[in-house]
Design an enzyme around this catalytic site. Structure first.
Site, short mmCIF file in Angstrom:
data_model
loop_
_atom_site.label_atom_id
_atom_site.label_comp_id
_atom_site.label_asym_id
_atom_site.label_seq_id
_atom_site.Cartn_x
_atom_site.Cartn_y
_atom_site.Cartn_z
N GLY A 50 0.83 -1.21 0.00
CA GLY A 50 0.00 0.00 0.00
C GLY A 50 0.86 1.25 0.00
N ASN A 51 2.03 1.17 0.66
CA ASN A 51 2.94 2.31 0.72
C ASN A 51 3.73 2.47 -0.57
OD1 ASN A 51 2.58 3.25 3.58
ND2 ASN A 51 3.12 1.11 3.94
N LYS A 73 -0.39 -2.31 13.23
CA LYS A 73 -0.52 -2.10 11.78
C LYS A 73 -0.70 -0.60 11.49
CE LYS A 73 -1.50 -2.81 7.51
NZ LYS A 73 -0.40 -3.15 6.63
N LYS A 78 -1.25 -7.73 4.87
CA LYS A 78 -1.36 -8.36 3.56
C LYS A 78 -0.20 -9.30 3.27
CE LYS A 78 1.65 -5.74 1.01
NZ LYS A 78 2.31 -5.21 2.21
N LYS A 104 6.84 -8.80 6.52
CA LYS A 104 7.29 -9.29 5.21
C LYS A 104 8.31 -10.42 5.37
CE LYS A 104 7.07 -4.91 3.04
NZ LYS A 104 5.64 -4.92 2.76
P1 ADP Z 1 4.26 -1.92 2.41
O1 ADP Z 1 3.16 -0.96 2.27
O2 ADP Z 1 4.93 -2.25 1.13
O3 ADP Z 1 3.89 -3.15 3.19
P2 ADP Z 1 5.87 -1.16 4.73
O4 ADP Z 1 6.04 0.25 5.15
O5 ADP Z 1 4.98 -2.00 5.57
O6 ADP Z 1 5.42 -1.13 3.20
O7 ADP Z 1 7.30 -1.87 4.68
C1 ADP Z 1 8.38 -1.31 3.93
C2 ADP Z 1 9.20 -0.38 4.81
O8 ADP Z 1 9.95 -1.14 5.77
C3 ADP Z 1 10.29 0.40 4.11
O9 ADP Z 1 9.79 1.56 3.46
C4 ADP Z 1 11.23 0.75 5.25
O10 ADP Z 1 10.94 2.04 5.76
C5 ADP Z 1 10.91 -0.26 6.33
N1 ADP Z 1 12.04 -1.03 6.82
C6 ADP Z 1 12.29 -1.28 8.12
N2 ADP Z 1 13.37 -2.03 8.27
C7 ADP Z 1 13.86 -2.29 7.04
C8 ADP Z 1 14.98 -3.03 6.54
N3 ADP Z 1 15.82 -3.67 7.35
N4 ADP Z 1 15.18 -3.07 5.21
C9 ADP Z 1 14.34 -2.43 4.37
N5 ADP Z 1 13.25 -1.70 4.78
C10 ADP Z 1 13.02 -1.64 6.10
MG MG Z 2 3.33 -3.19 5.24
#
Ligand code: ADP
Ligand code: MG
Length: 301
Positions: free
Chosen positions: A9-10, A122, A205, A263
């Site tokens: 979503g981000n 979340k 998700k 993730k």
């Molecule tokens: P999405 O909407 O794709 O689920 P999220 O914000 O939940 O996005 O997850 C991606 C984010 O995770 C990245 O933008 C980053 O800010 C964060 N993040 C935290 N730790 C890490 C890491 N070790 N490596 C990469 N990204 C990270």
């Molecule tokens: Mg996320």
């Protein structure tokens, strides 16, 4: 191959961008050629996030003077499935996909006593500075937490137990239809004495995509987001994308609960329980991440 791809979503609405429809359509259009190719070459299930989008709808609903209480998150998740599914259907067709693509409004069963109801993680909605976040939390009864340098509202994110519409999706997939499934993690529902009922939560998700990939016996699980992959020493000058890794190597590290944590957990769980392959990478590099040439490629051993 059968592939499950989850879109962040981000990544559809990047941090700091105004939540315009046109901006999100543009991000969908950028990713659509690679997704249309994947849908042509493989059986494809698309899952998408909705954190920024569902948070915006929650703000709008709370500000609507004509209703006595805001719409519950279950209803709002269903609304985001409609609009994001429509964008994806249109984007794929406009990118040249000639086979059918449909969005299934999807319910995800969760447990009413999931511990996350008492410990929300979340992120939804937009980013605030710390002072504004605390003001809004006091005024609206929200919980807020830091998301990197900014602060955002958090809601409960119970683990998905079962996808109610899964067998319909399987039938569609086997018939050659690309399916947009369980957007925003699916509408969170619990079993009650009177049947299913929506609850105040947003299912992650990434966990849902991993569950779908396992249940549909997918060969590949791809999690596309707004960074190039899982980074070592994230947030420091030394940060770098981890390329080829094993699930054990990733699980030995720790990642933030509301973002990279789910993730990594979801991808590693899929790899370890099925022996299949998963990858985490940028939406903008979707084709290369699916092809194994970019992002963090995760193998069992
Ligand atoms: P999405 O909407 O794709 O689920 P999220 O914000 O939940 O996005 O997850 C991606 C984010 O995770 C990245 O933008 C980053 O800010 C964060 N993040 C935290 N730790 C890490 C890491 N070790 N490596 C990469 N990204 C990270
Ligand atoms: Mg996320």
């Amino acid at each position: 191959m059968r592939i499950v791809v989850a879109l962040g979503g981000n990544a559809l609405l990047r941090r700091g961008e105004s939540p315009e429809s046109a901006i999100q359509l543009e991000h969908v259009a950028e990713a659509s050629p690679a997704l249309a190719k994947a849908a042509t070459d493989h059986q494809l299930v698309l899952v998408h996030g909705n954190g920024p989008q569902v948070g915006m709808l929650a703000l709008e609903s709370a500000a609507d003077p004509s209703i006595s209480r805001p719409y519950p998150f279950s209803d709002l998740v269903a609304e985001t499935q409609g609009v994001i599914g429509y964008w994806l259907q249109q984007g794929l067709a406009n990118a040249g996909l000639t086979t059918p693509v449909v969005t299934l409004v999807t319910q995800t069963l969760v447990e009413a006593d999931d511990p996350s109801f008492g410990d929300p993680t979340k992120f939804v909605g937009t980013a605030y500075d710390e002072e504004r976040a605390h003001q809004l939390a006091d005024a609206n009864g929200w919980t807020v937490r830091p998301d990197g340098p900014a602060w955002r509202r958090v809601v409960a994110s119970p683990l998905p137990q079962r996808i109610i519409e899964l067998e319909t999706a399987r039938t569609l997939l086997e018939g050659g239809t690309t399916v947009v499934l369980a957007g925003g993690g699916g509408v969170p529902v619990v079993e009650t004495a009177h049947g299913l009922a929506g609850v105040e939560a947003v299912v992650d998700k990434d966990h849902v995509a991993a569950l779908i990939a396992a249940e549909l016996q997918a060969d590949l699980l791809i999690l596309l987001t707004d960074v190039d992959g899982v980074m070592a020493d994230y947030g420091t000058l030394q940060q770098r994308v981890m390329g080829e890794v094993t699930a054990d190597e990733l699980l030995a590290l720790s990642f933030p609960a509301g973002s990279m944590g789910p993730k990594v957990a979801a991808a590693c769980h899929f790899v370890q329980t099925t022996g299949k392959h998963a990858a985490i990478g940028a939406l903008a590099a979707a084709g290369d991440v699916i092809g194994g040439a970019a992002g963090t490629q995760i193998r069992g051993t």
